[in-house]
Design an enzyme around this catalytic site. Sequence first.
Site, PDB file in Angstrom:
ATOM      1  N   CYS A 111      92.314  83.942  59.752  1.00  0.00           N
ATOM      2  CA  CYS A 111      92.573  82.879  60.191  1.00  0.00           C
ATOM      3  C   CYS A 111      93.812  82.255  59.376  1.00  0.00           C
ATOM      4  O   CYS A 111      93.768  82.494  58.319  1.00  0.00           O
ATOM      5  CB  CYS A 111      91.501  82.013  60.637  1.00  0.00           C
ATOM      6  SG  CYS A 111      90.471  82.739  61.897  1.00  0.00           S
ATOM      7  N   HIS A 154      93.601  76.139  61.626  1.00  0.00           N
ATOM      8  CA  HIS A 154      92.552  75.046  61.471  1.00  0.00           C
ATOM      9  C   HIS A 154      92.944  74.173  59.955  1.00  0.00           C
ATOM     10  O   HIS A 154      93.598  74.692  59.388  1.00  0.00           O
ATOM     11  CB  HIS A 154      91.226  75.513  61.422  1.00  0.00           C
ATOM     12  CG  HIS A 154      90.839  76.676  60.482  1.00  0.00           C
ATOM     13  ND1 HIS A 154      90.512  76.151  59.078  1.00  0.00           N
ATOM     14  CD2 HIS A 154      91.101  77.896  60.307  1.00  0.00           C
ATOM     15  CE1 HIS A 154      90.231  77.375  58.501  1.00  0.00           C
ATOM     16  NE2 HIS A 154      90.745  78.414  59.037  1.00  0.00           N
TER      17      HIS A 154
END
Length: 445
Positions: free
Chosen positions: A345, A326
Amino acid sequence: MSNKSAELAMSRRALLRGAAVAGVAALAGQAAAQTAIDDVINAPRRGNWDDQFDAQVSRANANVVSNTPILSPSNVMHVQQAIANYQAIVANGGWPQVNPGVKLQLGAIDPSVQVLRQRLMISGDLPRSAGLSNSFDTYVDGAVKRFQARHGLPDDGVLGEFTLKALNVPADTRLMQLNVNLQRLQDVVSKQLEARYIMVNIPAAYVEAVENDRVALRNTAIVGRISRPSPLVSSKVSDIILNPYWTAPRSIVEKDIVPLMQKDPTYLARNSIRLIDGNGNEVAPETVDWFAPKAPNLMFRQDPGKINAMSATKINFPSPEAVYMHDTPTQGLFNKLMRFESSGCVRVQNVRDLIVWVLKYTPGWSRQQIEQVIASRVNTPIPVSDEVGVHWVYLTAWSAKDNVVQFRDDIYQLDGNVQLALETNIGVEQVAGSISVDDDLVPQQ
């Protein structure tokens, strides 16, 4: 023509001839001066100095990056060749330790520079023709920059703490590191990789977008810290989400958001976080008892926008750990040397370039259309039409080009030697406890 006119014409011709001669002489003088300078620069010895200076060497960018991807099958051969070279280095006694008494950088003169030259020659960063002397000249400067680039360090040519520690890792330890990583590389490339895939090398904290065995894009990344490491992943991109929602994990709600609401009842509104009940209805924050023994059993969902924890984009793919890639509103973190800040992440710098590349074969999604949707702040999932692989790997040593061997710190301490994890905790965000994969994304107060 009068005598006066004739004299004036002769004077002008003489003046012009003189100016021309003077110009030629000046040019000749400049050429001679430049030749003299070149002779001084190129002289192997001059005066009491043993150093040599070449502006091109000093200015040259350390060319250690290849368009061949890390996961190219051809790199197995390159790593095997590197292992053979390092076996020879170890058999010949390795390289000396560099322990300077002064700060070593361009212009320094110290006996330890001679040891540094030996060290850099043995590893192939400095040509042996540069000779041995006590002077830190531009050839040494270029060699240090090349060494730094091969080890993921800022190539400033200065022997700081990190560079010295990397220089002083013994040759036999580097050989062991190469052998360990050869097995890891073989395990990955033994599987049939997609024609297009995204590779995240976790220790290097960077991303490669690969198409037909060539690197199309490289992006800096932020990966998981040692207490919450990024997992190994082999998957395929399912969809891209523009303007994603962010849902706060339960641990964040309990440990961070509830205490913040107790101090400041406007926190949720200021951070565009809405409360959603089990039926999908929005709940007003003022109706919640924030001092109750347990946190409210509600979804805490942040609207898309500039302050969203994932910023404007999210790359989804199936994985057991439910991780993803992201954007981030905290772009300054990409400037850090040690980019091990997340809880699993991967945040990607210039992620919109990567999104454009992923969607290049998905009809209707040009760069302009992507930017228009992001500007609208409307949550928009986009299924990806073609097959784009996702591979998160752990490689601390590799070679994608002959005689250029790359090393990185063993940030998760998996290589079997504590000395390879020298920088693990330098500049790393320390968070107590084990919490959800995106706890580091909590909006700031």
